[in-house]
Design a protein around this motif. Structure first.
Motif, mmCIF file in Angstrom:
data_model
loop_
_atom_site.group_PDB
_atom_site.id
_atom_site.type_symbol
_atom_site.label_atom_id
_atom_site.label_comp_id
_atom_site.label_asym_id
_atom_site.label_seq_id
_atom_site.Cartn_x
_atom_site.Cartn_y
_atom_site.Cartn_z
ATOM 1 N N ARG A 19 0.117 56.604 19.928
ATOM 2 C CA ARG A 19 -0.783 56.334 21.408
ATOM 3 C C ARG A 19 -2.220 55.914 20.680
ATOM 4 N N GLU A 21 -5.556 55.466 17.789
ATOM 5 C CA GLU A 21 -6.777 56.138 17.108
ATOM 6 C C GLU A 21 -7.713 56.711 17.906
ATOM 7 N N GLN A 22 -8.311 57.958 17.505
ATOM 8 C CA GLN A 22 -9.426 58.519 18.094
ATOM 9 C C GLN A 22 -10.662 59.029 17.291
ATOM 10 N N GLY A 23 -11.443 58.271 16.820
ATOM 11 C CA GLY A 23 -12.129 58.509 15.700
ATOM 12 C C GLY A 23 -11.456 58.581 14.420
ATOM 13 N N ARG A 25 -8.703 60.588 14.501
ATOM 14 C CA ARG A 25 -7.660 61.425 14.556
ATOM 15 C C ARG A 25 -6.692 60.377 15.032
ATOM 16 N N TRP A 26 -5.336 60.839 14.624
ATOM 17 C CA TRP A 26 -4.175 59.941 14.954
ATOM 18 C C TRP A 26 -3.339 60.592 16.167
ATOM 19 N N ARG A 27 -3.344 59.890 17.336
ATOM 20 C CA ARG A 27 -2.907 60.479 18.391
ATOM 21 C C ARG A 27 -1.544 59.802 18.886
ATOM 22 N N ASP A 69 1.092 65.966 24.144
ATOM 23 C CA ASP A 69 0.278 64.976 23.637
ATOM 24 C C ASP A 69 -0.742 65.675 22.692
ATOM 25 N N ALA A 71 -3.426 65.122 18.988
ATOM 26 C CA ALA A 71 -4.101 63.974 18.273
ATOM 27 C C ALA A 71 -4.547 65.170 16.667
ATOM 28 N N GLU A 266 -2.795 54.828 27.673
ATOM 29 C CA GLU A 266 -4.007 54.037 27.441
ATOM 30 C C GLU A 266 -3.654 52.386 27.014
#
Length: 492
Positions: A19, A21-23, A25-27, A69, A71, A266
């Motif tokens: 999904r 990257e989030q900072g 974190r691996w989503r 879901d 991260a 997203e």
């Protein structure tokens, strides 16, 4: 370890989806299909402090699709993240280090039209041979992503396995195309696609890969039925054909994107147009998977609205050093209109006619192909971003380069990981065609590159491809071919 498929309530899963990257974190998302109405337990994930609750994605005849879901934090080095149920089975996936570019496996053709043929050709052991090889490679040097370039199922048997469809397709009714797509038709088609995903993806070898390597999937005509998008306008607009497409789309959203069509992730960029276009950035690497089937007709690939959106979508990759573009059929390949004419002269059917009509270099799409090439070349030149196209669609492995506009657009082509390779005579014709230098557009040259290991431009075998980046963001591709001890390697 208990495999969930040993529990009769678990029909499929987990299927991991990437999904973004989030900072740091691996989503990810994990999908399961369960029999019965009972909601599954929360998922427990290493590095995630709170239990992950299930989300209901969809259902069909007592079979429910659930998604989790989460991260996962990334460290200075690659790490393993375990996930599973408190009193049930657990799995693990490799999470890349914060500053590391991903190591990727690329596959196409996970399904085949004639599954029964494998019973005569070695059975499941032979059918899934390359999936086992991929997971052996993963055990030695783990992959972070699994990209699927189309043909995650092969749905051609929908016209045989659904009695009402078979009757409609084989009838001599001159008003056939005007007949409605009835509710009983829709039910049997929905049951076909829903069951087809479960039956194919729950095979142990593929299920192991889907559970351990996060996937990003783009669909192609075989995920709908062979030739969708190349039918004549009257046939494609027919209520029954359109109805089959809509059911295929609904189930593809559930299984290939892990989502409902009205609640897409997203990274799905084309939702307002009803398409499955996806894009995501991983540091300075971009992955772009435009939907090449939803809007396709015999005369065009994209709608005007999508063509207007493409420059803005590409601009989202500004700052990337390498862009991987997924295309169900190669963007860089020899002039397939010549092959179409060759197929017309050969006796019988060679099994690739629909694929050839769907090629970018088919006469029907030549203008759009030139426009897309120039659009990509302009983006690459402005942004200093390399572009490599990942494709299946010709039944063989190959690589090529399109040089022009001040840049190179490179092409990696994989044969199917399950689908049988090209026939000898078709491969011979394509090999000769691939050896020709080509100047398809003023100022551009196109070359299919010979492999150093064989001297040939085509790998006539089932394949999958591993992809890795060096510190300069150059791409190193390795074709893993069935029955070939050598690994075909190319660096871009």
């Amino acid at each position: 370890m208990v495999h969930p498929l040993d529990d009769p309530t678990f029909l499929l899963g987990p299927v991991l989806y990437f999904r973004g990257e989030q900072g740091d974190r691996w989503r990810l998302s994990a999908l399961f299909v369960l029999e019965g109405d009972a909601e599954p337990d929360d998922l427990r994930v290493d590095g995630v402090s709170l239990p992950v609750p299930p989300r209901h994605v969809g259902a069909w005849r007592g079979r429910h699709v659930w998604r989790f879901d989460f991260a996962v934090p990334r460290g200075r080095e690659d790490g393993e993240a375990g996930y599973g149920f408190p009193s049930g089975p657990r799995w693990s996936t490799t999470v890349p280090a914060r500053q590391r570019r991903p190591r990727i496996a690329f596959v196409t053709g996970s399904g085949t039209a004639d599954e029964a043929a494998w019973d005569k050709a070695g059975g499941p052991e032979m059918r899934n041979r390359l999936w086992r090889g991929l997971m052996e490679a993963h055990a030695a040097t783990p992959f972070h992503l699994l990209l699927h370039g189309g043909g995650q199922i092969d749905a051609d048997s929908v016209w045989e396995d659904c009695p009402l469809l078979a009757k409609w397709a084989k009838g001599n009714d001159p008003q056939r195309l005007a007949r409605p797509f009835t509710a009983p038709m829709a039910e049997e088609v929905m049951d076909f696609y829903f069951s087809h995903y479960i039956a194919l993806w729950s095979r142990r070898e593929m299920a192991d890969a889907l559970a351990r390597i996060p996937s990003l999937m783009m669909w192609d005509d075989h995920d709908i039925f062979s030739g969708w998008g190349t039918l004549g306008d009257g046939a494609q607009a027919a209520s029954v054909n359109r109805g089959v497409f809509m059911v295929a789309r609904h189930t593809a959203a559930m299984f290939q994107l892990g989502a409902a069509t009205d609640a897409m992730p997203e990274l799905a960029w084309g939702t307002d147009m009803g398409t499955f276009t996806q894009g995501v950035r991983l540091g300075d690497v971009g992955i772009f998977a435009p939907d090449l089937r939803t809007e396709r007709t015999a005369g065009r690939v994209f709608s005007d609205r999508t063509w207007r959106a493409l420059p803005e979508w590409l601009a989202r990759f500004n700052g990337c050093r390498h862009l991987l573009l997924l295309s169900g059929v190669p963007l860089v390949f020899s002039d397939t209109s010549q092959v179409e004419r060759l197929m017309d002269r050969l006796p019988g059917r060679q099994g690739v006619e629909e694929d050839l009509r769907g090629q970018w270099r088919s006469q029907a799409h030549a203008e759009e192909w030139r426009y897309l090439v120039e659009l990509l070349a302009g983006f690459s030149l402005r942004s200093a971003c390399r572009i490599t196209v990942l494709s299946g669609g010709i039944g063989a492995g190959a690589c090529g380069v399109l040089h022009g506009g001040g840049v190179d657009i490179r092409q990696v082509i994989s044969a199917g990981i399950v689908q049988p390779p090209l026939s000898t005579i078709t491969a011979f014709g394509l090999e000769r065609l691939a050896a020709r230098e080509d100047e398809p557009i003023d100022g551009y040259s196109l070359s299919m590159l010979p492999f150093a290991e064989s001297g040939r431009r085509l790998i006539r075998a089932r394949t999958w491809v591993s992809l890795g980046f060096d510190p300069r963001a150059a791409l190193h591709a390795q074709w893993n071919a069935e029955g070939r001890p050598d690994r075909y390697r190319v660096s871009f």
